[in-house]
Design an enzyme around this catalytic site. Structure first.
Site, PDB file in Angstrom:
ATOM      1  N   GLU A  59       0.819  -1.214   0.000  1.00 30.25           N
ATOM      2  CA  GLU A  59       0.000   0.000   0.000  1.00 30.25           C
ATOM      3  C   GLU A  59       0.852   1.263   0.000  1.00 30.25           C
ATOM      4  O   GLU A  59       0.616   2.190  -0.768  1.00 30.25           O
ATOM      5  CB  GLU A  59      -0.938   0.001   1.203  1.00 30.25           C
ATOM      6  CG  GLU A  59      -1.945  -1.119   1.233  1.00 30.25           C
ATOM      7  CD  GLU A  59      -2.707  -1.278  -0.068  1.00 30.25           C
ATOM      8  OE1 GLU A  59      -2.879  -0.279  -0.809  1.00 30.25           O
ATOM      9  OE2 GLU A  59      -3.117  -2.402  -0.364  1.00 30.25           O
ATOM     10  N   HIS A 105      -4.679  -5.655 -11.439  1.00 25.06           N
ATOM     11  CA  HIS A 105      -4.131  -6.643 -10.511  1.00 25.06           C
ATOM     12  C   HIS A 105      -3.715  -7.924 -11.229  1.00 25.06           C
ATOM     13  O   HIS A 105      -2.979  -8.747 -10.662  1.00 25.06           O
ATOM     14  CB  HIS A 105      -5.154  -6.968  -9.420  1.00 25.06           C
ATOM     15  CG  HIS A 105      -5.498  -5.793  -8.556  1.00 25.06           C
ATOM     16  ND1 HIS A 105      -6.492  -4.901  -8.880  1.00 25.06           N
ATOM     17  CD2 HIS A 105      -4.960  -5.353  -7.389  1.00 25.06           C
ATOM     18  CE1 HIS A 105      -6.565  -3.970  -7.949  1.00 25.06           C
ATOM     19  NE2 HIS A 105      -5.643  -4.210  -7.025  1.00 25.06           N
TER      20      HIS A 105
END
Length: 769
Positions: free
Chosen positions: A375, A462
């Site tokens: 993140e 992703h």
């Protein structure tokens, strides 16, 4: 909004308790697999290499800048933006805005700029200028090479129209409570090579899984058509448990401690208590002992989040010399317990924070170490290359977070969560103990791409990230089967040829340097190959074994082709044309990774021509018309060989006299035109199909404009500039109707490079009458 900082108390290293047994059980689950069919697989339990493949050149390594040093470099760059814009030959309507700066040990400074046009932000116009210690510009890396020219900055489409269309786009993707976060912003869109006036609308609300929505929709301000859209909230991965008993940064004194890490930019950890907005409440504790290792205790997830932020900060500072996500010494903040049964985590650049859900049934907080590193690495990407979160650049954005999330996990060297090439292996997001993603064989997750294809950019980011994830694993560890840290991997290659790996530490350095100094917003996989090769050249040397391994590893995931590593490379000269009875000559060029003389041989040469075995010069006078395939073989002192093949056409006498110039001329970068003359002794007029064969080496041929000049000065345009044409070299034959011009006299080839940033050479050219 970021909360008002609390006055920091004394910095402490708090002790957090965790359930080591539960963590160990989780570690036993999930193995990582490889991508494709392995060539020459390795058997047994080969340990991960402890020594790097090569030592980077010290001068190319980044300097660990303090926030004040970075601020001073940015200040200096801001004071010279006008001069830099002029040096780069930007238009009068363009201005530069400094975004970031990196400095190498040899004094090279890499300054990243954003552009404005008539005061409007230019999306896709970012560039990096590389300046030597002496102040000389070494080069520039540009997101878009197009000249910025917009017919008008007055829109024909109202902003409300663009906003309504953007909201409709968001709703079609399943967004709820969709509404513009603010009025549409007028911008210049340049990311696709066609600069135009546009509206940028950011649509808020929620995505269909509860993630906050920041959908950026770009609308043509003239036609009203949607040009592009991308998601500003960069979703992360998984769920998590803990990293065992760890020390974390806290501050304050009994009975009022807070999870505020004053040693790392005042990073704070907040409790959203299952809310989905605001900052939440700062975690406090009377004993400075946090969590109990169970998800039922709200502090446990806070421990994991704070520990992940701590290790990520330390990794970037100690490995890459970057103090904080933006390099400015300011810490982000973390929010845990987002939403209700929210199975995700995300980075939000607008609040400079990362947010973690608690997973299905609020039983598995998504705060694993590699998740945290993932993140916060989205924030590093936003502060540097700012890779657009869509298409191939979006896949590279996600892969960058996977790569550095993995790097953080290895860096932490925590026995409760040892480093591996599995993404989210601790969070059991699939419910069966398998990880979320596999770096050695991305397709094992059922959706990710192992190799590049022309459609890979159509995948969710992703899943398109698999190409770069696979590249990073192969570059770090090499192909084939092996055991690393108790996990079995088996990573094949697209071309079924093995690659050796250079060691993870070197792979990390190359990827970070490429990201921070050579990638830009619109970088695709081909651009990533170029960026990492430039980084490898800086760190290890152009043409070094490590440089070649980087190139060959990209080929192993179907991006580009392999290069010779220590063998012989022969340059293809292109197809040749001669005429019976006229002398011909061609110099074959070759290089070798070893020292010693090269030996040249050729088959298929036209009658009358031969090759000099020592120099590689083909010469003679053709005696027979016809076309043949010539193959040149070059052998080095180590008996390694390289070959190249091309056709050679010999025209009958009188049917096509050939006049040629083999004089090399450098083409100035964004400079004046060069002219190369050929004197022609021939009566009558030129033919209606005069053949002009051009041989130019250039790193971006779209910069070039090429003209043929007749003896009386008449210009025939052979090639116009086309900035979207990013291929290299011009090796082509053009046909010109010059039948109204006298053949005799001096003909000239005129070549000009119109735009800065690339260089080239006119190797030669010829006229065939």
């Amino acid at each position: 909004m970021r909360s008002t900082p609390h006055r920091p108390g004394p910095q402490r290293r708090a002790v957090a308790t965790g359930a080591l047994v539960a963590v160990t059980a989780l570690l036993a689950v999930g193995v990582q697999a490889g991508t494709g069919t392995a060539a020459t697989p390795h058997s047994g339990t080969a340990a991960r290499p402890s020594a790097p493949h090569a030592v980077p050149a010290a001068g190319a390594l980044p300097v660990k800048l303090s926030p004040s040093q970075r601020a001073e470099l940015i200040r200096k760059a801001n004071s010279t933006t006008a001069a830099t814009a002029q040096r780069l030959q930007l238009g009068a309507q363009e201005k530069l805005v400094v975004k970031d700066v990196e400095k190498d040990a040899d004094g090279t400074v890499h300054t990243r700029y954003e552009r404005t046009y008539q005061g409007l932000p230019v999306l896709g116009g970012d560039l990096v200028v590389h300046t030597a210690k002496s102040g000389a510009v070494k080069g520039a890396t540009k997101a878009a090479k197009s000249a910025l020219k917009v017919a008008s900055v007055t829109p024909k489409v109202a902003p409300a129209t663009a906003e309504a269309a953007a909201v409709s786009s968001a709703k079609s993707l399943g967004s709820t409570k969709a509404a513009p976060d603010h009025s549409a912003r007028k911008v210049v869109w340049a990311a696709d090579g066609t600069p135009r006036l546009a509206w940028e609308t950011v649509v808020g609300g929620l995505q269909d899984d509860g993630t906050p929505n920041q959908l950026h929709v770009i609308t043509d301000a003239t036609t009203g058509k949607k040009i592009f859209q991308y998601q500003g909230i960069e979703n992360g991965i998984g769920k998590s448990e803990y990293s065992g008993q760890v020390t974390i940064g806290s501050s304050g004194a009994a009975p009022s401690f807070t999870l505020t890490d004053t040693a790392r930019g005042n990073h704070k950890t907040y409790n959203l208590n299952h809310g989905s907005s605001g900052t939440g409440s700062l975690f406090t504790n009377s004993t400075d002992t946090w969590g109990d290792g169970t998800p039922s205790n709200p502090e446990t997830a806070a421990v994991d989040a704070a520990y992940g932020a701590q290790e990520t900060w330390d990794y970037y500072k100690n490995v890459h010399g970057r103090t904080g996500i933006r390099g400015d010494g300011v810490g982000a903040y973390s929010r845990v317990h987002y939403g209700n049964s929210y199975v995700n985590a995300f980075w939000d650049d607008s609040c400079f924070c990362m947010t973690y859900g608690d997973g299905s049934g609020n039983a598995n907080p998504l705060t694993a170490l590699d998740v945290a590193g993932h993140e916060m690495s989205h924030g590093v990407t936003a502060a540097t290359a700012n890779l657009t979160y869509s298409g191939e650049s979006g896949g590279l954005n996600e892969a960058t977070s996977d790569i550095f999330g993995t790097a953080v996990e290895f860096y932490a060297n925590n026995p409760a969560d040892p480093g591996d090439y599995l993404i989210g292996e601790k969070i059991n997001i699939n419910g069966d103990g398998t990880p979320l993603r596999y770096m050695d064989k991305p397709s094992k997750d059922g959706a990710s791409a192992d190799y590049w294809s022309s459609t890979v950019g159509n995948k969710d980011v992703h899943y398109s990230s698999g190409v770069a994830n696979h590249f990073f694993y192969l570059l770090s560890e090499g192909s084939g089967a092996k055991d690393i840290g108790g996990v079995h991997y088996d990573s094949p290659t697209y071309d079924n040829q093995p690659v050796p790996g250079i060691g993870r530490a070197n792979a990390e350095k190359i990827w970070f340097k490429a990201l921070s100094q050579y990638m830009s917003a619109n970088t695709n996989y081909a651009g990533a190959r170029t960026a990492t090769l430039q980084a490898a050249a800086d760190l290890f040397g152009q043409g070094s074994a490590t440089y070649n391994t980087v190139a060959n590893t990209w080929a192993a995931v179907n991006v580009g082709s392999r290069v010779s590593d220590g063998g012989v490379s022969v340059t293809n000269p292109g197809n040749q044309t001669s005429t019976v009875g006229q002398a011909a000559g061609l110099q074959v060029k070759a290089s070798s990774g070893t020292t010693g003389a090269l030996t040249y041989a050729a088959s298929g040469l036209p009658a009358g021509l031969s090759i000099d075995a020592a120099s590689g010069l083909i010469s003679g006078t053709p005696t027979t018309a016809g076309t043949s395939t010539v193959t040149v073989t070059v052998t080095d002192a180590a008996k390694k060989t390289g070959t190249t093949s091309f056709s050679w056409t010999v025209n009958p006498a009188g049917s096509g006299n050939v006049y040629e110039s083999t004089t090399k001329m450098a083409i100035p970068d964004a400079g004046a035109a060069i002219t190369s003359p050929i004197a022609v002794s021939r009566s009558g007029n030129a033919p209606s199909a005069l053949k002009v064969t051009v041989d130019i080496t250039h790193s971006w041929r779209g910069d070039l404009v090429i003209d043929l000049l007749a003896p009386d000065g008449t210009a025939y345009r052979l090639k116009s500039a086309n900035l979207s044409d990013s291929a290299s070299d011009v090796k082509a034959t053009y046909s010109v109707n010059a039948s109204t011009k006298a053949a005799g006299g001096t003909w000239k080839l005129r070549v000009q490079d119109l735009y800065a940033g690339d260089s080239g050479t006119l190797n030669g050219w010829k006229l065939t009458f």
